[in-house]
Design an enzyme around this catalytic site. Structure first.
Site, PDB file in Angstrom:
ATOM      1  N   SER A 145       0.828  -1.195   0.000  1.00 14.07           N
ATOM      2  CA  SER A 145       0.000   0.000   0.000  1.00 14.07           C
ATOM      3  C   SER A 145       0.875   1.264   0.000  1.00 14.07           C
ATOM      4  O   SER A 145       1.609   1.500  -0.946  1.00 14.07           O
ATOM      5  CB  SER A 145      -0.971  -0.042   1.187  1.00 14.07           C
ATOM      6  OG  SER A 145      -1.995   0.914   1.055  1.00 14.07           O
ATOM      7  N   ASP A 221     -10.076  -5.945  -2.945  1.00 12.68           N
ATOM      8  CA  ASP A 221      -9.523  -4.843  -2.156  1.00 12.68           C
ATOM      9  C   ASP A 221     -10.468  -3.633  -2.221  1.00 12.68           C
ATOM     10  O   ASP A 221     -10.735  -3.111  -3.303  1.00 12.68           O
ATOM     11  CB  ASP A 221      -8.151  -4.479  -2.725  1.00 12.68           C
ATOM     12  CG  ASP A 221      -7.363  -3.521  -1.860  1.00 12.68           C
ATOM     13  OD1 ASP A 221      -7.974  -2.643  -1.224  1.00 12.68           O
ATOM     14  OD2 ASP A 221      -6.125  -3.650  -1.831  1.00 12.68           O
ATOM     15  N   HIS A 254      -7.229  -6.176   1.152  1.00 19.93           N
ATOM     16  CA  HIS A 254      -6.065  -5.328   1.402  1.00 19.93           C
ATOM     17  C   HIS A 254      -5.270  -5.768   2.632  1.00 19.93           C
ATOM     18  O   HIS A 254      -4.330  -5.096   3.028  1.00 19.93           O
ATOM     19  CB  HIS A 254      -6.544  -3.884   1.597  1.00 19.93           C
ATOM     20  CG  HIS A 254      -5.494  -2.833   1.381  1.00 19.93           C
ATOM     21  ND1 HIS A 254      -4.928  -2.581   0.151  1.00 19.93           N
ATOM     22  CD2 HIS A 254      -4.902  -1.966   2.243  1.00 19.93           C
ATOM     23  CE1 HIS A 254      -4.055  -1.594   0.264  1.00 19.93           C
ATOM     24  NE2 HIS A 254      -4.006  -1.204   1.515  1.00 19.93           N
TER      25      HIS A 254
END
Length: 276
Positions: A145, A221, A254
Site C-alpha cells: 500500500s 480490495d 487489502h
C-alpha cells in the site's frame, strides 16, 4: 542501538532495535530477521515498507515471511512507517502524520523537521544495517500500500542501489488519488510539480526504469478503484517499455491475509535477483 526484543523463529533470530535517528531527529524502531545462513556468511538484505497506520510489528507478526527468508538466506529489515514521539508533528486523521510518513522528504511546516523518510530508508537505515548486522551491500525493497508506493519510488529513483522491487496493492499514482493528494499537499505544499518525484507512474512516464518489477493486487480490495488504481501502472509500463509482472488476484482484500499468501513468491523472486 538498543535491542527491544528478540525471538527464535525458523532457525533464525527476529529482533527489534531502537536507535536515535539523525535524519528524522527522533528515536526510531526497526525489525530485523537474521536467517540461519548468516552465522556462516553475510547475507543480502530485503527491506519491507509497511502501509498506513502500521509500525515495524505488523509485517513480522502477520506476514509469515521469516520461513521464506530462512529458506533463501535473506535478511529482512522492516522500519517503522514514520517518525514518532511527543515532539513530532501529528494529525488527528489516520492517513496523515505519525504512521503515515509516505516515504518522502517533507518540505513544509510543521512536517519538515522530522518527516524525512525517503532519506532515512535510502541512506541512514541502510548504513546502520551494514554496520551492525552480518550483511553484504546488496539490497532489494518491497512493501504494501503506502509502503508499496515507497518501494517503487525508491527503486525507480535509485536503480543502482536496489537489485529488485516488488509491491502488494501499492498506491501507484499518489498524485491522482485522495490519499496522496492529502498527504502531498501537507508534506510537499501545493506545487504539484514537486509531487511527481514521489509518484511511480509519473516517474516511469518521465523515463525512470528498473530491470523488472512485480506487483500483486487483490480484486477484493476495497481501496482498489479509488486509491490504488493499479491499471495506471500497467499502462505506464506498457507504454514506456518498462518490464513488469502485474498480477490481479481474484477475491483477495487489502489485509495481511493477502500478503501472507504471496509473500513467499515475492521473497523467492527477490532472492533470485539478490544472488545474481
Amino acid at each position: 542501538m538498543q535491542k527491544v526484543e528478540e525471538h527464535w523463529v525458523c532457525g533464525g533470530l527476529q529482533q527489534v532495535w531502537r536507535h536515535e535517528s539523525n535524519t528524522l531527529s527522533c528515536a526510531m524502531q526497526f525489525a530485523v530477521f537474521v536467517p540461519p545462513q548468516a552465522s556462516k556468511a553475510p547475507c543480502p538484505v530485503l527491506y519491507w515498507l509497511s502501509g498506513l497506520t502500521c509500525n515495524e510489528q505488523n509485517f513480522i507478526t502477520k506476514a509469515g515471511a521469516q520461513r521464506y527468508a530462512a529458506e533463501h538466506g535473506v535478511v529482512l529489515v522492516a522500519p517503522d512507517t514514520s517518525p514518532r514521539g511527543e515532539d513530532v508533528a501529528d494529525d488527528a486523521a489516520w492517513d496523515l502524520g505519525q504512521g503515515a510518513g509516505f516515504y518522502l522528504n517533507a518540505t513544509e511546516s510543521p512536517w519538515k523537521p522530522h518527516y524525512q523518510m525517503y532519506d532515512y530508508v535510502l541512506n541512514e537505515l541502510h548504513a546502520l544495517v551494514l554496520a551492525s548486522f552480518p550483511v553484504v551491500d546488496k539490497r532489494s525493497v518491497f512493501g504494501h500500500s503506502m509502503g508499496g508506493h515507497g518501494a517503487l519510488v525508491l527503486a525507480l529513483r535509485n536503480p543502482q542501489a536496489f537489485c529488485s522491487v516488488s509491491a502488494f496493492a501499492p498506491i501507484v499514482a499518489p498524485t491522482q488519488v485522495p490519499w496522496g493528494e492529502k498527504a502531498f499537499s501537507a508534506y510537499l505544499g501545493e506545487d504539484r510539480a514537486a509531487w511527481q518525484q514521489y509518484d511511480a507512474v509519473a516517474l516511469i512516464n518521465s523515463g525512470h526504469r528498473v530491470k523488472d518489477l512485480l506487483v500483486d493486487q487483490g480484486l477484493g480490495d476495497n481501496f482498489y478503484e479509488e486509491q490504488l488504481k493499479t491499471g495506471l501502472l500497467k499502462t505506464a509500463c506498457e507504454q514506456q517499455n518498462q518490464p513488469h509482472t502485474i498480477r490481479l488476484q481474484g477475491g483477495y482484500d487489502h489485509s495481511y491475509y493477502f500478503i501472507s499468501t504471496f509473500v513467499g513468491e515475492h521473497i523467492a523472486w527477490h532472492a533470485k535477483h539478490l544472488c545474481q
